[in-house]
Write a protein that holds these residues in place. Structure first.
Motif, PDB file in Angstrom:
ATOM      1  N   VAL A  18      43.119  41.823  41.133  1.00 12.19           N
ATOM      2  CA  VAL A  18      41.703  43.377  41.382  1.00 12.19           C
ATOM      3  C   VAL A  18      41.023  43.409  40.335  1.00 12.19           C
ATOM      4  O   VAL A  18      39.682  43.508  40.628  1.00 12.19           O
ATOM      5  CB  VAL A  18      42.689  44.266  41.563  1.00 12.19           C
ATOM      6  N   GLU A  19      41.370  42.714  38.830  1.00 16.40           N
ATOM      7  CA  GLU A  19      40.494  43.208  37.737  1.00 16.40           C
ATOM      8  C   GLU A  19      39.669  41.988  37.152  1.00 16.40           C
ATOM      9  O   GLU A  19      38.855  42.054  37.040  1.00 16.40           O
ATOM     10  CB  GLU A  19      40.761  43.473  36.754  1.00 16.40           C
TER      11      GLU A  19
ATOM     12  N   HIS B  15      40.536  53.890  35.967  1.00 15.89           N
ATOM     13  CA  HIS B  15      40.762  52.710  36.694  1.00 15.89           C
ATOM     14  C   HIS B  15      38.892  52.887  37.425  1.00 15.89           C
ATOM     15  O   HIS B  15      38.954  53.644  36.991  1.00 15.89           O
ATOM     16  CB  HIS B  15      41.178  52.147  37.592  1.00 15.89           C
TER      17      HIS B  15
ATOM     18  N   CYS C 226      41.848  58.049  44.097  1.00 12.73           N
ATOM     19  CA  CYS C 226      42.287  58.027  45.005  1.00 12.73           C
ATOM     20  C   CYS C 226      42.924  57.713  46.538  1.00 12.73           C
ATOM     21  O   CYS C 226      41.845  57.660  47.921  1.00 12.73           O
ATOM     22  CB  CYS C 226      43.647  56.566  44.718  1.00 12.73           C
TER      23      CYS C 226
ATOM     24  N   THR D 232      34.272  50.666  45.953  1.00 10.71           N
ATOM     25  CA  THR D 232      34.268  50.036  47.364  1.00 10.71           C
ATOM     26  C   THR D 232      33.495  49.164  47.873  1.00 10.71           C
ATOM     27  O   THR D 232      32.051  49.403  47.938  1.00 10.71           O
ATOM     28  CB  THR D 232      34.596  50.875  47.806  1.00 10.71           C
TER      29      THR D 232
ATOM     30  N   ILE E  53      43.580  47.689  48.527  1.00  9.44           N
ATOM     31  CA  ILE E  53      44.826  46.897  47.293  1.00  9.44           C
ATOM     32  C   ILE E  53      44.930  47.250  46.369  1.00  9.44           C
ATOM     33  O   ILE E  53      44.636  47.884  45.672  1.00  9.44           O
ATOM     34  CB  ILE E  53      44.165  45.365  46.500  1.00  9.44           C
ATOM     35  N   THR E  54      46.188  47.437  46.259  1.00 10.83           N
ATOM     36  CA  THR E  54      47.208  48.467  45.123  1.00 10.83           C
ATOM     37  C   THR E  54      47.182  47.836  44.031  1.00 10.83           C
ATOM     38  O   THR E  54      47.577  46.613  43.977  1.00 10.83           O
ATOM     39  CB  THR E  54      48.541  49.202  45.514  1.00 10.83           C
ATOM     40  N   PHE E  55      46.833  47.714  42.845  1.00 12.49           N
ATOM     41  CA  PHE E  55      47.467  47.283  41.949  1.00 12.49           C
ATOM     42  C   PHE E  55      48.325  48.277  40.765  1.00 12.49           C
ATOM     43  O   PHE E  55      48.807  47.868  39.806  1.00 12.49           O
ATOM     44  CB  PHE E  55      45.955  47.554  40.735  1.00 12.49           C
TER      45      PHE E  55
ATOM     46  N   TYR F 152      32.183  43.595  38.439  1.00  8.61           N
ATOM     47  CA  TYR F 152      32.189  43.720  39.921  1.00  8.61           C
ATOM     48  C   TYR F 152      31.246  43.184  40.888  1.00  8.61           C
ATOM     49  O   TYR F 152      29.833  43.307  40.965  1.00  8.61           O
ATOM     50  CB  TYR F 152      32.894  44.400  41.036  1.00  8.61           C
TER      51      TYR F 152
ATOM     52  N   ALA G  15      48.511  41.586  40.636  1.00  9.60           N
ATOM     53  CA  ALA G  15      48.170  42.443  40.420  1.00  9.60           C
ATOM     54  C   ALA G  15      46.260  42.314  39.727  1.00  9.60           C
ATOM     55  O   ALA G  15      44.918  42.399  39.945  1.00  9.60           O
ATOM     56  CB  ALA G  15      48.497  44.235  40.451  1.00  9.60           C
TER      57      ALA G  15
ATOM     58  N   THR H 223      38.895  47.434  48.352  1.00 12.46           N
ATOM     59  CA  THR H 223      38.707  48.189  47.030  1.00 12.46           C
ATOM     60  C   THR H 223      40.275  48.033  46.465  1.00 12.46           C
ATOM     61  O   THR H 223      40.805  47.430  47.192  1.00 12.46           O
ATOM     62  CB  THR H 223      38.828  49.497  47.506  1.00 12.46           C
ATOM     63  N   GLY H 224      40.241  49.150  45.453  1.00 18.42           N
ATOM     64  CA  GLY H 224      41.479  49.187  44.843  1.00 18.42           C
ATOM     65  C   GLY H 224      42.031  50.406  44.541  1.00 18.42           C
ATOM     66  O   GLY H 224      41.341  51.486  44.066  1.00 18.42           O
TER      67      GLY H 224
END
Length: 228
Positions: free
Chosen positions: A163-164, A187, A92, A191, A120-122, A49, A159, A82-83
């Motif tokens: 995200v990934e 996951h 989470c 953050t 951000i929701t995955f 990341y 997503a 963040t995810g």
């Protein structure tokens, strides 16, 4: 400061990163306010990341509650990215509640308008607008402040891409978990604190972030940009 060119993707994580390694070796990168992150797992370029001194990869996602689209390249505020998925039974929920604490500390410091919270929701299949709003009410998010945006990719494929693939926050859907009916996710929990020029100042690992530390880092970055 000028916004730095954003990366088109994130290199795969390297193996063998050891907790407690120095964050960045050599000269301090350009475009940052804070000093090197001492608890970073490895050099920034060796992480999956974006980390200290690196550009945040560009993304454009919808906030279904506010009915607006957030373009990361157009942000001129210090941002927390963040995810998550809101039906997550443990990590989470802990992270989001702690970010609510950061939101309150930022408000107390008079920096609401200088800060953006972007979880951000995955899991867009379950995290629709109603579910995200319910989550906000449950954990105490102040949506009226205008600085908290739940971002929802349109599809699971989108997503994954954002995200990934772009942000390097790995996740995998599984039906073998006993935590949730239907499916769950394994996951990474990370953050990122991003300055108004789009450069990562901090990448905090784990769900139990130190609210005072994060709020203090936000204030230092926001104050430095306000002084220019």
């Amino acid at each position: 400061m000028q916004r730095r060119a954003v990366l088109g993707g994130i290199a795969a994580a390297t193996t063998g990163a050891v907790a407690g390694c120095a964050s960045v070796l050599g000269d301090e990168p350009e475009g940052v306010v804070l000093g090197p992150q001492e608890d970073q797992l490895a050099d920034s370029e060796d992480l999956a990341y974006p980390a200290y001194g690196q550009p945040l990869p560009a993304f454009e996602l919808r906030d279904p509650i506010a009915g607006v689209t957030i373009d990361s390249e157009a942000l001129d505020r210090t941002a927390i990215v963040t995810g998550v998925f809101t039906t997550c039974p443990v990590e989470c929920g802990i992270l989001l509640r702690r970010l609510v604490g950061v939101q309150r500390r930022v408000a107390d410091a008079g920096l609401t308008d200088e800060t953006a919270f972007l979880p951000i929701t995955f899991d867009p299949e379950r995290d629709d607008a109603a579910t995200l709003r319910e989550n906000a009410e449950t954990i105490g998010v102040n949506l009226d402040s205008g600085n908290w945006h739940y971002l929802r990719p349109e599809t699971p494929e989108r997503a994954k891409a954002v995200v990934e693939d772009r942000l390097g926050i790995g996740f995998e859907r599984t039906t073998e978990s006993e935590r949730l009916p239907g499916y769950d996710f394994t996951h990474v929990v990370v953050t990122m604190l991003v300055n108004p020029d789009g450069i990562v100042e901090r990448a905090y690992r784990g769900e139990r972030i130190d609210r005072d530390r994060v709020a203090g880092d936000i204030e230092a970055v926001a104050d430095a940009f306000a002084a220019e």
